[in-house]
Design an enzyme around this catalytic site. Structure first.
Site, PDB file in Angstrom:
ATOM      1  N   GLU A 185     -81.603 128.661  -1.830  1.00  0.00           N
ATOM      2  CA  GLU A 185     -81.961 129.915  -2.551  1.00  0.00           C
ATOM      3  C   GLU A 185     -81.028 129.659  -3.885  1.00  0.00           C
ATOM      4  O   GLU A 185     -79.831 129.642  -3.768  1.00  0.00           O
ATOM      5  CB  GLU A 185     -81.611 131.294  -1.951  1.00  0.00           C
ATOM      6  N   LYS A 226     -74.606 138.677   4.797  1.00  0.00           N
ATOM      7  CA  LYS A 226     -75.791 137.995   4.580  1.00  0.00           C
ATOM      8  C   LYS A 226     -75.495 137.256   3.713  1.00  0.00           C
ATOM      9  O   LYS A 226     -75.406 136.168   2.964  1.00  0.00           O
ATOM     10  CB  LYS A 226     -77.116 138.549   4.650  1.00  0.00           C
ATOM     11  N   HIS A 245     -80.946 136.824  -9.878  1.00  0.00           N
ATOM     12  CA  HIS A 245     -81.799 135.995  -9.133  1.00  0.00           C
ATOM     13  C   HIS A 245     -83.263 136.114 -10.083  1.00  0.00           C
ATOM     14  O   HIS A 245     -83.173 135.043  -9.725  1.00  0.00           O
ATOM     15  CB  HIS A 245     -82.029 137.584  -8.395  1.00  0.00           C
TER      16      HIS A 245
END
Ligand code: MEV
Length: 447
Positions: free
Chosen positions: A86, A280, A393
């Site tokens: 990720e 998470k 992100h």
């Protein structure tokens, strides 16, 4: 029967397996096979090592192995090895590490290191009689496993406790031997399971040989012998703290930041929807180091989530407080980790990850992994309550999209400069890239 069903697949050679999978499941068998081959390790010995980690290996599946430097943990400085796909996780870890480096760093404390396993069995008889008998023969369980526990005892571990547990009121005639272990630097799953299977044999043999039980009572049925991945007593705590005024960040005053941060943590304590995402993010940090150090991230995941739900409601794994002008932020997590045995001594990159961390003991690794989770959560919350999460992100995502579009290094540089002060969304990236190439649409890029 479907032609996609196969008997004896595992007995085929590696080439045979690839042929069969390619023929039955790939759209283009030759292209698929070429791709599998491309991902083989050029050194046959290394490839064989990987082949033998699991069954039916047909290629390797790469994950990036990144490094997050500048983690000050108990006054030592670490660079954390992180294996994760990720984008932005490693960058966020490194950012939090530097932030806290200047504010005293992370402190960790291992609360306890006990692990548990059970012999689950069915007994049709009087519990009190079984209980007395179990306590009378307890020494036998230790004696019968002495050959299994010898090395572990030399290293300071072994069986800590054995208890008979009555579960009859939840499931008719169901009982457990609950065994508690110390496995020192090994994760200990094989050790625990081997001991448990031996306990089951001892129990069956001793009951059969005893004249205290009727024939029906002697007929105990072993359901299963297995360790529990829930390890609430293999627990570690990591913490950061500093005066509130040191927390001014990204154009937000220290007071406002701390107030919003505290609120965000409390939302995750009371609201399971948020707690799940909050945790998470913590697992982004935890899993990446757990995988890089060759530990079992599924076991860690399941333990952490059960622990998060221990009050009966799923809650945040981190917490924070502000008292006398001091901000504290901490995590408490069950982490049953190993630094010897298993993949830790087999996988060359895993070995290097341990070397990078100074070949830590299991206890030290517990602290490091907990810190990784805490740092990741701090980074996520800091972004969420200030700039929003998408800025960071999407910046990382930009490179993924550019790779999809097969941008050259020079084009990537120009695009990164173009989006320097903007949040790059997919469509905007595509449009800007088409403009850069002087084409009208994505389809034209392929021409
Ligand atoms: C994304 O992988 C993780 C976050 O959603 C965590 C969070 O919301 O706290 C950013």
């Amino acid at each position: 029967m479907s032609d996609k069903f196969i008997k004896g697949f595992s007995k085929l050679s590696k080439e045979g397996k690839i042929e069969w999978v390619a023929e039955h499941y790939f759209n283009n068998a030759d292209e698929g096979k070429a791709l599998l081959e491309k991902y083989w390790h050029p050194d046959a010995k290394t490839q064989k090592l990987h082949d033998e980690f699991i069954e039916n290996t047909i290629t390797n599946f790469y994950l990036p192995f990144g490094v997050a430097p500048n983690f000050k943990i108990n006054d030592e400085v670490y660079a954390l090895p992180m294996a994760i796909e990720e984008s932005s996780v490693v960058a966020a870890a490194a950012k939090s590490a530097s932030f806290w480096y200047e504010r005293g760093g992370f402190k960790t404390e291992v609360v306890s290191t006990k692990k548990v396993g059970h012999v689950h069995f069915v007994y049709y008889g009087d519990y009190n009689k079984l209980w007395e008998f179990f306590n009378d023969i307890k020494a036998r369980f230790y004696e019968d496993t002495a050959h299994i526990t010898a090395n572990m005892r030399k290293r300071g571990g072994g069986i800590l406790d054995l208890m008979l547990i009555d579960k009859n009121f939840e499931e008719p005639n169901y009982y457990q031997i609950k065994a508690t272990f110390e496995t020192v630097d090994s994760m200990g799953a094989n050790f625990i399971n081997t001991c448990l299977e031996e306990f089951a044999q001892t129990l069956q043999r001793e009951i059969a040989a005893s004249n205290l039980f009727t024939e029906e009572e002697k007929n105990i049925q072993i359901i299963m012998c297995i360790l529990s991945n829930y390890t609430p007593e293999c627990l570690v705590r990591a913490e950061v703290s500093c005066p509130v005024e040191f927390l001014a960040t990204d154009g937000v005053s220290a007071e406002e930041f701390v107030q919003k941060f505290e609120r965000a943590v409390h939302v995750a304590r009371i609201e399971p929807y948020r707690a799940t995402t909050h945790n998470k993010g913590i697992m982004n940090g935890i899993d990446a180091v757990v995988i890089a150090t060759g530990n079992d991230f599924r076991a860690i995941e399941s333990a952490c989530h059960t622990y998060a739900a221990r009050s009966g409601q799923y809650r945040s794994l981190t917490d924070c407080s502000v008292k006398d002008g001091i901000f504290r932020f901490w995590i408490e997590v069950p982490l049953a980790l190993g630094t010897v045995g298993g993949l830790t001594s087999l996988h060359p990159v895993v070995k290097l990850a341990h070397e990078m961390l100074g070949n830590p003991s299991a206890k030290e690794l517990m602290g490091i992994v907990a810190v990784s989770g805490l740092a990741q959560n701090f980074g996520a919350l800091r972004a969420l309550v200030t700039t929003g999460i998408q800025r960071g992100h999407m910046k990382m995502h930009l490179l993924n999209v550019l790779n999809q579009l097969e941008a050259t290094d020079d084009e990537k540089k120009q695009m990164v400069a173009h989006f320097k002060d903007k949040v790059p969304h997919y469509n905007e990236i595509v449009t800007a890239f088409c403009n850069l190439r002087g084409v009208a649409s994505v389809e034209d890029l392929k021409k």
